[in-house]
Enzyme design. Structure first.
Site, PDB file in Angstrom:
ATOM      1  N   ARG A 138       0.807  -1.467   0.351  1.00  0.00           N
ATOM      2  CA  ARG A 138      -0.061  -0.193  -0.410  1.00  0.00           C
ATOM      3  C   ARG A 138       0.592   1.012   0.251  1.00  0.00           C
ATOM      4  O   ARG A 138       1.943   1.340   0.087  1.00  0.00           O
ATOM      5  CB  ARG A 138      -1.043   0.304   1.629  1.00  0.00           C
ATOM      6  N   LYS A 175       4.185 -11.155  10.515  1.00  0.00           N
ATOM      7  CA  LYS A 175       2.987 -11.158   9.117  1.00  0.00           C
ATOM      8  C   LYS A 175       3.246 -12.015   8.138  1.00  0.00           C
ATOM      9  O   LYS A 175       4.686 -12.106   7.087  1.00  0.00           O
ATOM     10  CB  LYS A 175       3.471  -9.589   7.890  1.00  0.00           C
ATOM     11  N   ARG A 222      -1.351  -0.161  14.446  1.00  0.00           N
ATOM     12  CA  ARG A 222      -0.085  -1.195  14.863  1.00  0.00           C
ATOM     13  C   ARG A 222      -0.514  -0.956  16.775  1.00  0.00           C
ATOM     14  O   ARG A 222      -1.410  -0.379  17.069  1.00  0.00           O
ATOM     15  CB  ARG A 222       1.110   0.440  15.077  1.00  0.00           C
TER      16      ARG A 222
HETATM   17  P1  ATP Z   1      -0.110  -0.709   7.009  1.00  0.00           P
HETATM   18  O1  ATP Z   1      -0.882  -0.970   8.967  1.00  0.00           O
HETATM   19  O2  ATP Z   1      -0.656   0.390   6.574  1.00  0.00           O
HETATM   20  O3  ATP Z   1      -1.021  -1.939   6.014  1.00  0.00           O
HETATM   21  P2  ATP Z   1       2.312  -1.913   6.341  1.00  0.00           P
HETATM   22  O4  ATP Z   1       3.227  -1.629   6.986  1.00  0.00           O
HETATM   23  O5  ATP Z   1       1.461  -3.437   6.870  1.00  0.00           O
HETATM   24  O6  ATP Z   1       1.159  -1.196   6.945  1.00  0.00           O
HETATM   25  P3  ATP Z   1       1.338  -2.502   3.877  1.00  0.00           P
HETATM   26  O7  ATP Z   1       2.034  -1.174   2.929  1.00  0.00           O
HETATM   27  O8  ATP Z   1       0.391  -3.702   3.930  1.00  0.00           O
HETATM   28  O9  ATP Z   1       2.594  -1.834   4.816  1.00  0.00           O
HETATM   29  O10 ATP Z   1       2.765  -3.635   3.759  1.00  0.00           O
HETATM   30  C1  ATP Z   1       3.956  -3.050   2.858  1.00  0.00           C
HETATM   31  C2  ATP Z   1       4.980  -4.116   3.975  1.00  0.00           C
HETATM   32  O11 ATP Z   1       4.971  -5.057   4.295  1.00  0.00           O
HETATM   33  C3  ATP Z   1       6.481  -3.356   3.904  1.00  0.00           C
HETATM   34  O12 ATP Z   1       6.585  -1.908   4.176  1.00  0.00           O
HETATM   35  C4  ATP Z   1       7.120  -4.374   4.576  1.00  0.00           C
HETATM   36  O13 ATP Z   1       7.401  -3.982   6.102  1.00  0.00           O
HETATM   37  C5  ATP Z   1       6.116  -5.282   4.667  1.00  0.00           C
HETATM   38  N1  ATP Z   1       6.963  -6.615   3.740  1.00  0.00           N
HETATM   39  C6  ATP Z   1       7.081  -6.306   2.359  1.00  0.00           C
HETATM   40  N2  ATP Z   1       7.250  -7.798   1.669  1.00  0.00           N
HETATM   41  C7  ATP Z   1       6.647  -8.542   2.836  1.00  0.00           C
HETATM   42  C8  ATP Z   1       6.542 -10.105   3.193  1.00  0.00           C
HETATM   43  N3  ATP Z   1       7.072 -11.210   1.533  1.00  0.00           N
HETATM   44  N4  ATP Z   1       6.084 -11.005   3.931  1.00  0.00           N
HETATM   45  C9  ATP Z   1       6.328  -9.524   4.860  1.00  0.00           C
HETATM   46  N5  ATP Z   1       5.809  -8.032   5.527  1.00  0.00           N
HETATM   47  C10 ATP Z   1       6.299  -8.114   3.952  1.00  0.00           C
HETATM   48  C1  BTN Z   2       0.664  -5.301   1.866  1.00  0.00           C
HETATM   49  O1  BTN Z   2       0.744  -6.134   2.429  1.00  0.00           O
HETATM   50  O2  BTN Z   2       0.856  -4.178   1.084  1.00  0.00           O
HETATM   51  C2  BTN Z   2       0.173  -5.557  -0.096  1.00  0.00           C
HETATM   52  C3  BTN Z   2       1.127  -6.114  -0.145  1.00  0.00           C
HETATM   53  C4  BTN Z   2       0.339  -7.162  -1.649  1.00  0.00           C
HETATM   54  C5  BTN Z   2       1.301  -7.317  -3.067  1.00  0.00           C
HETATM   55  C6  BTN Z   2       0.854  -8.638  -4.046  1.00  0.00           C
HETATM   56  S1  BTN Z   2       2.203  -9.458  -4.462  1.00  0.00           S
HETATM   57  C7  BTN Z   2       0.891  -9.439  -5.802  1.00  0.00           C
HETATM   58  C8  BTN Z   2       0.476  -8.040  -5.795  1.00  0.00           C
HETATM   59  N1  BTN Z   2       1.523  -7.705  -6.742  1.00  0.00           N
HETATM   60  C9  BTN Z   2       1.833  -6.623  -6.489  1.00  0.00           C
HETATM   61  O3  BTN Z   2       2.895  -5.871  -7.030  1.00  0.00           O
HETATM   62  N2  BTN Z   2       1.481  -6.052  -4.831  1.00  0.00           N
HETATM   63  C10 BTN Z   2       0.306  -7.620  -4.885  1.00  0.00           C
END
Ligand code: ATP
Ligand code: BTN
Length: 324
Positions: free
Chosen positions: A119, A184, A321
């Site tokens: 996101r 996560k 959070r």
């Molecule tokens: P929010 O609560 O806003 O969703 P978030 O940190 O989960 O916060 P997202 O945009 O949902 O943000 O997810 C992107 C984030 O997930 C990245 O900034 C990184 O911290 C984490 N991330 C990236 N790749 C992975 C992965 N393969 N597995 C778990 N977490 C990942």
């Molecule tokens: C998140 O936690 O912010 C969302 C992550 C979503 C990842 C998937 S992987 C398949 C699809 N293609 C992308 O570039 N992002 C989503």
């Protein structure tokens, strides 16, 4: 990614060693190309063991994605499937196709994403052979303004599939994550095409960690987990997981299009990892608002009990959070 890395890795297995010569002969390339590609595999999150005189072996068993293994079941639900070796992002690719008229229920799956997105410009990293990255195009009868609960419905459906496989600790985190014991495991990225009033189109992107990779963990700034930490190896077949997840989403999305989020609300709250916890909400303006999580409303907005009363947050605006 080095040319032919995927083709080379698909020739290897976890059970037996394969010599560089044998792989090179099968693919009509040089032994040096095999050697160089294998050296680089680790940078993509996949470990290969090399033993002099015996050859190469995958450090973990990998179920390579295979259209014949997952598409027939999905075609029966009306889902059209595409499997691509390498894409920048399945969401970006499908978004482009949506503008060109790609039909309802198109699924794009990538073996590897070079620029996976989360996101608000964040990055989604995925280990080669060890994750599921896919996007589903869905054309809704309802306008985009009524899709605010969509990422919750998707996260809930995926969590149900994981719980049915035995991962009973899987839970959702508002609005778009799947956690196990606060780490996560998977994320959902919804992107909308078209205007807010008429029928709308969503690109529903899903990333799931299946196998662990130290290289990947080192690059992620939060606690992460993967299915191999929680499920036996015979339940890590990515083709079967993909089939089960998309089949589940197909049913849930049809129901959501007809009835909205309200019928999912109680079940979603029952799966919420942070339900009733003390949390804080981070706004885009850098504000932190503490309170106890009360749940979500019929549209999927977060309800937080604060000292000033109950506040409501929409998913585009804030991050949640743990801890007050
Ligand atoms: P929010 O609560 O806003 O969703 P978030 O940190 O989960 O916060 P997202 O945009 O949902 O943000 O997810 C992107 C984030 O997930 C990245 O900034 C990184 O911290 C984490 N991330 C990236 N790749 C992975 C992965 N393969 N597995 C778990 N977490 C990942
Ligand atoms: C998140 O936690 O912010 C969302 C992550 C979503 C990842 C998937 S992987 C398949 C699809 N293609 C992308 O570039 N992002 C989503």
């Amino acid at each position: 990614m080095p040319p032919q890395l995927l083709d080379i890795l698909r020739q290897l297995s976890h059970d037996d060693f394969h010599s560089g010569e044998e792989v090179a002969r099968r693919l009509h390339i040089s032994r040096a190309s095999v050697h160089n590609a294998v050296q680089e595999a680790e940078a993509f999150g996949l470990r290969v063991q090399a033993v002099r005189g015996r050859g190469y072996r995958l450090a973990q068993p990998i179920s390579w994605l295979n259209l014949d293994a997952f598409a027939p079941r999905l075609n029966d639900c009306g889902v059209r499937c595409q499997l691509v070796d390498v894409l920048d992002s399945t969401n970006s690719h499908l978004m482009q196709l949506a503008h060109e008229g790609e039909p309802h229920k198109s699924l794009v799956v990538a073996e590897w994403q070079a620029k996976g997105r989360g996101r608000r410009g964040r990055t989604w990293l995925a280990g080669l052979g060890g994750s599921l990255t896919f996007s589903l195009l869905w054309r809704f009868n309802r306008p985009a303004s009524e899709l605010s609960g969509l990422s919750l419905v998707v996260g809930m459906g995926l969590t149900r599939v994981l719980r049915d496989l035995g991962l009973v600790a899987a839970g959702v985190k508002w609005p778009n994550d799947i956690l196990v014991e606060d780490a996560k495991l998977a994320g959902v990225l919804i992107e909308l095409v078209g205007d807010m009033l008429g029928p709308s189109t969503a690109i529903i992107g899903v990333g799931v960690n299946v196998l662990g990779s130290d290289a990947l963990r080192g690059q992620i700034d939060q606690a992460v987990t993967d299915l191999s930490e929680h499920l036996p190896v015979n339940q890590l077949d990515r083709n079967a997981l993909l089939g089960a997840m998309v089949t589940r989403l197909n049913g849930d999305l049809e129901r959501f299009d007809g009835a909205g989020f309200a019928p999912f609300r109680a079940e979603w709250e029952a799966l919420h990892a942070y339900q009733k916890r003390h949390v804080h909400v981070l706004t885009g303006l850098g504000e932190q608002i503490g309170g106890q999580l009360a749940g979500v409303d019929d549209g999927g907005a977060l309800l937080l009990d604060t000292e000033q009363g109950t506040r409501r947050f929409h998913s585009g605006e804030v991050s949640l959070r743990s801890g007050s």
